[in-house]
Design an enzyme around this catalytic site. Structure first.
Site, mmCIF file in Angstrom:
data_model
loop_
_atom_site.group_PDB
_atom_site.id
_atom_site.type_symbol
_atom_site.label_atom_id
_atom_site.label_comp_id
_atom_site.label_asym_id
_atom_site.label_seq_id
_atom_site.Cartn_x
_atom_site.Cartn_y
_atom_site.Cartn_z
ATOM 1 C CG HIS A 103 -6.994 1.339 4.388
ATOM 2 N ND1 HIS A 103 -5.979 1.004 5.245
ATOM 3 C CD2 HIS A 103 -8.125 0.858 4.946
ATOM 4 C CE1 HIS A 103 -6.467 0.331 6.268
ATOM 5 N NE2 HIS A 103 -7.776 0.230 6.113
ATOM 6 C CE LYS B 170 4.843 -5.301 6.526
ATOM 7 N NZ LYS B 170 3.972 -5.546 5.367
ATOM 8 C CB THR C 75 2.695 -1.425 6.289
ATOM 9 O OG1 THR C 75 2.193 -2.043 5.098
ATOM 10 C CG2 THR C 75 1.561 -0.730 7.005
ATOM 11 C CE LYS D 267 1.543 0.948 -3.997
ATOM 12 N NZ LYS D 267 1.642 1.121 -2.529
ATOM 13 C CE LYS E 204 7.123 0.777 -2.326
ATOM 14 N NZ LYS E 204 6.526 1.151 -1.060
ATOM 15 N NE ARG E 205 -0.931 -5.235 -6.646
ATOM 16 C CZ ARG E 205 -2.075 -5.881 -6.780
ATOM 17 N NH1 ARG E 205 -2.470 -6.761 -5.866
ATOM 18 N NH2 ARG E 205 -2.854 -5.704 -7.830
HETATM 19 C C1 6GP Z 1 -3.176 0.829 1.372
HETATM 20 C C2 6GP Z 1 -2.428 2.134 1.214
HETATM 21 O O1 6GP Z 1 -2.115 2.363 -0.133
HETATM 22 C C3 6GP Z 1 -1.138 2.068 2.029
HETATM 23 O O2 6GP Z 1 -0.498 3.306 1.977
HETATM 24 C C4 6GP Z 1 -1.464 1.702 3.459
HETATM 25 O O3 6GP Z 1 -0.287 1.511 4.182
HETATM 26 C C5 6GP Z 1 -2.287 0.434 3.515
HETATM 27 O O4 6GP Z 1 -3.469 0.585 2.747
HETATM 28 C C6 6GP Z 1 -2.720 0.059 4.917
HETATM 29 O O5 6GP Z 1 -3.377 1.137 5.518
HETATM 30 N N1 6GP Z 1 -4.448 0.863 0.662
HETATM 31 C C7 6GP Z 1 -4.932 -0.247 0.100
HETATM 32 O O6 6GP Z 1 -4.297 -1.298 0.074
HETATM 33 C C8 6GP Z 1 -6.287 -0.161 -0.470
HETATM 34 O O7 6GP Z 1 -6.724 -1.056 -1.127
HETATM 35 C C9 6GP Z 1 -8.366 0.901 -0.563
HETATM 36 O O8 6GP Z 1 -7.026 0.902 -0.176
#
Ligand code: 6GP
Length: 823
Positions: free
Chosen positions: A367, A670, A666, A564, A558-559
């Site tokens: 991810h 949305k 994601t 970002k 978002k975080r």
């Molecule tokens: C996140 C990514 O930053 C995001 O781009 C992606 O949409 C989401 O995963 C789902 O795939 N990554 C994380 O939250 C994380 O902790 C280790 O990755």
């Protein structure tokens, strides 16, 4: 789909709605010990929740026996994080009884919305990775794919964020303080999880050398199930979340010495394992407790998987035909040596057979490519906590490197890059390498990201295993993220094209011709305005600030993370402020810029950016020249239930990460699904969103991923942009000189310095001018409401690809090799 329509016809009967009111009253008394004449909302919410839940238990048991009877292959989605948010409305939505329930609740003297507000979010995750897991559970069960989520029931979820004097403050999120009516605790099921001790060898009865793990400290794992109803409820599955219990063994010698507290200490400590979620987003905090949590999840889960499997099979040889395990990032990757250990040490298999089973069982999703998030564990820590696993990891690595050396003779550099053990700077276990070696498939979460894995981060592995690394683009569930959160728009869509869209999101394409219909555009605009009004009321309640629903709602939620680039958004806000100040009568598009997101508690720079947003907001919102044209607010404590209010109300969705760094995103999906236009870089799934909605319906700007990489290689000079762009220079100087922090002039120097003196790693300076131009295009388009609304419709209409139903089906067919049940 027919399933859903059939369901809604006799929904009153299936869910015994005629009895619901009585059941709520009964539960008020029997379960909660409350007088039904009391008008306590919280009690009524609980009584309603229990009454809804009990209607699903039958269906859930039927689903489980379906799985058994058909000997279906099951998917186990292992994740350290799930982010389900609130359950009530989701249950009602998926059961198809929202309207019926609203009436019944009204008869009891409440609105459904006020009872909904009584529920505390289940915040058992940080952000994208956890929310994705929850969307995937919804899509699995809604499409009859036999599967379960396995995770941890943290007592404290992601912290509660408040803003005090502009700064983030964290409070603990004691979300189950008043109980959680959705949990079904299995007090009678306990598994033992071992830690520490040592690995010893012995001879079995055939004279073979075998290993066993002895002198361990044990903790018990108790499961707690939360039901997950599929849409239409023909199937109901569950997440199984583990909680740590002390083992029954006391330290007898302490007891005998009369040291009662000493004897209890170990028991109390062992229950700490599931106390708290680590609040870091994409940042490894290499604490022993975290590794304990990971192994705790894995050990308990595998005992449960094998128990279920062995009810129906006599040999473990066919495990991969009956079980698919998806590792949600590397957090549960210790499952690979754990399954090896179980197969060899407990079930007596030889290495080769065990390894073959293992590698046909696991698949791993990556991810993130952020280096600070990649998990590595010191060999001495892992070896102390899990000594037998460390031995197995060494052996996995030895055999793996033998294979690599045979394919690439003499390439020692490659060996050291690919090794599961990192040697430089003290030996560490590289969990991503372990996960790749032990899985049959590795996937990234958007096309660009998977490509970066193949050619960048995991390039050596891609050369060695050319078919292993693939893509499955993320998706979001249209049930929660359109139907449930946006009733106004959902109603309009259903009136126009029928109800099938929510199980077949591609159907939204039928809205495309309606974008040319002015009556439909008006109705679309009215739905958006209604949502903006609702959000305005929420903002007023939350931060005591009035915002005008007739302005452009520009959102970044978002975080908080430097990559970002919330800071780039702030730089645009400051630029607009300056333009208005320079020319107070200028004709500008009125905007409301809203931010939300949590920063990891130890992430100094991200917290400082929150402060900057708040200080800029203070200056902007107090300025008489600006009034009515620009307003800025930071909404505290972004969470799922807040997202459900924010997403439907957005006009503009900010997806402005440095290209190559956001794996997918994601939130971008949305927002667009709810009719927001995106301003974004060609990063993550933005690339695919552009392909779907058309380049003319999205505001794309800035460096591309390969250009970012190229600039990093060839030398990037942020000062050049500062020197050549007066507007940018002015913005930077205001931040650096304390314009927004008159009482503490140097407050934002670290922000200034990160761009001006520390290399501007995320390349904000390079993307500033292109971003400003894209924002100018946004302003111009917004003045032409007809065109704006047209594009808004076309965005939603073309989001079919981004349903998590599609993603899950790709996993099912291409990776898990499972078919929907009953087909
Ligand atoms: C996140 C990514 O930053 C995001 O781009 C992606 O949409 C989401 O995963 C789902 O795939 N990554 C994380 O939250 C994380 O902790 C280790 O990755």
């Amino acid at each position: 789909m027919s399933r859903v329509c059939k369901m809604s016809k006799n929904v009153r009967e299936v869910f015994r709605l005629d009895e619901l009111k009585d059941d709520i009253r009964r539960n008020m008394v029997a379960l909660l010990g409350n007088d039904p004449r009391s008008k306590r909302k919280f009690s009524y919410y609980n009584a309603l929740a229990y009454s809804v839940r009990e209607r699903l238990v039958d269906l859930w048991m039927r689903t489980q026996s379906d799985y058994y009877d058909s000997m279906a292959k099951r998917v186990y989605y292992l994740s350290m994080e799930f982010l389900p948010g609130r359950f009530l409305m989701n249950y009602l939505t998926n059961m198809g009884i929202v309207d019926e329930c609203r009436e019944i609740v009204a008869e009891l003297g409440f609105s459904l919305e006020e009872l909904e507000e009584e529920e505390w979010d289940a915040g058992l995750g940080n952000g994208g990775l956890g929310r994705l897991a929850s969307c995937y559970l919804d899509s699995m069960v809604s499409q009859n794919i036999p599967g379960y989520g396995y995770g941890i029931l943290y007592d404290y979820g992601i912290f509660y964020q408040s803003i005090v004097n502009g700064n983030q403050e964290e409070r603990c999120d004691n979300w189950r303080r008043h109980g959680c009516p959705w949990e079904i605790t299995r007090l009678d099921t306990l598994y033992e999880v071992k830690f520490y001790g040592r690995s010893e060898t012995y001879y079995d009865s055939d004279g073979n050398v075998r290993f066993r793990w002895v002198d361990t400290e044990n903790v018990m794992a108790m499961p707690c199930d939360i039901l997950i109803p599929g849409y239409g409820c023909s199937h109901v599955s569950n997440m199984r979340l583990w909680t740590a219990q002390s083992s029954r063994e006391f330290n007898l010698s302490d007891f005998n010495r009369g040291d009662y507290i000493g004897a209890m200490h170990g028991k109390v400590m062992s229950e700490n394992i599931t106390k708290v979620l680590y609040p870091n987003d994409q940042f490894l905090q290499g604490m022993e407790l975290r590794l304990k949590q990971q192994y705790f999840l894995v050990s308990a889960t595998f005992q449960d998987i094998l128990r279920r499997y062995l009810k129906q099979h006599t040999s473990l040889a066919a495990l991969p035909e009956a079980v698919a395990v998806q590792l949600n990032d590397t957090h549960p990757a210790i499952a690979i040596p754990e399954l090896m250990r179980l197969l060899m040490d407990v079930y007596g298999m030889g290495w080769d057979v065990a390894w073959d089973i293992c590698t046909r069982t696991f698949a791993y999703t990556n991810h993130t490519v952020l280096p600070e998030a990649l998990e590595t564990w010191p060999v001495d820590l892992l070896g102390r906590l899990l000594p037998r696993h460390m031995q197995i990891i060494y052996e996995i690595n030895r055999r793996f490197l033998e294979g690599v050396a045979a394919t690439f003779p003499g390439d020692t550099e490659r060996l050291s890059r690919m090794s599961v053990i990192q040697e430089e700077g003290g030996q560490r276990v590289r969990m991503a390498n372990l996960a790749i070696v032990g899985s049959h498939t590795v996937n990234g979460v958007a096309a660009l990201h998977s490509n970066i894995l193949q050619t960048g981060l995991f390039r050596d592995f891609h050369e060695y295993y050319p078919r292993k690394i693939r893509n499955v683009t993320n998706g979001v569930t249209p049930r929660r993220w359109l139907m449930q959160c946006n009733p106004a728009l959902s109603r309009l869509i259903t009136q126009s094209i029928g109800p099938e869209w929510c199980c077949n999101l591609e159907k939204l394409r039928e809205l495309v011709p309606l974008a040319e219909d002015s009556a439909f555009r008006d109705a679309w605009a009215r739905a958006k305005l209604e949502n903006k009004r609702l959000l305005s009321r929420y903002v007023l309640r939350k931060v005591q600030m009035g915002i005008n629903p007739n302005t452009l709602f520009d959102m970044q939620f978002k975080r908080m993370h430097e990559y970002k680039r919330q800071l780039l958004n702030v730089m645009h806000v400051i630029s607009l402020f300056n333009r208005i100040k320079d020319n107070p009568s200028a004709d500008i598009t009125p905007r409301t810029v809203l931010f939300g997101g949590k920063a990891a508690p130890g992430y100094y720079q991200a917290k400082l950016i929150i402060r900057l947003i708040n200080e800029v907001a203070r200056v902007v919102n107090a300025d008489a020249d600006v009034a009515g044209r620009l307003r800025v607010a930071f909404l505290p404590n972004y969470c799922i239930s807040q997202a459900e209010k924010v997403v439907p109300a957005a006009d503009l969705s900010e997806q402005i990460s440095t290209a190559g760094m956001e794996a997918s995103g994601t939130g971008n999906m949305k927002f667009a699904l709810n009719g927001a236009l995106t301003i974004g870089t060609l990063d993550g799934a933005n690339v695919e969103i552009m392909e779907e909605v058309g380049a003319e319906n999205i505001f794309i700007f800035g460096l591309k991923a390969h250009e970012v990489a190229e600039k990093r290689r060839s030398g990037y000079n942020p000062r050049e942009f500062y020197e050549n762009d007066a507007e940018l220079r002015r913005v930077m100087d205001m931040i650096g000189s304390g314009f927004f922090s008159p009482d503490e002039r140097g407050l934002f120097s670290p922000v200034y310095d990160s761009l001006m003196h520390h290399g501007d790693y995320y390349m904000l300076m390079a993307d500033y001018r292109p971003y400003m131009e894209a924002q100018a295009a946004v302003d111009a388009l917004y003045l032409d409401q007809d065109q704006w609304v047209r594009k808004s419709i076309l965005n939603a209409a073309n989001m079919g690809k981004f349903s998590s139903d599609r993603s899950v089906m790709e996993y099912a067919r291409g990776i898990w090799h499972v078919e929907p049940l009953g087909k």
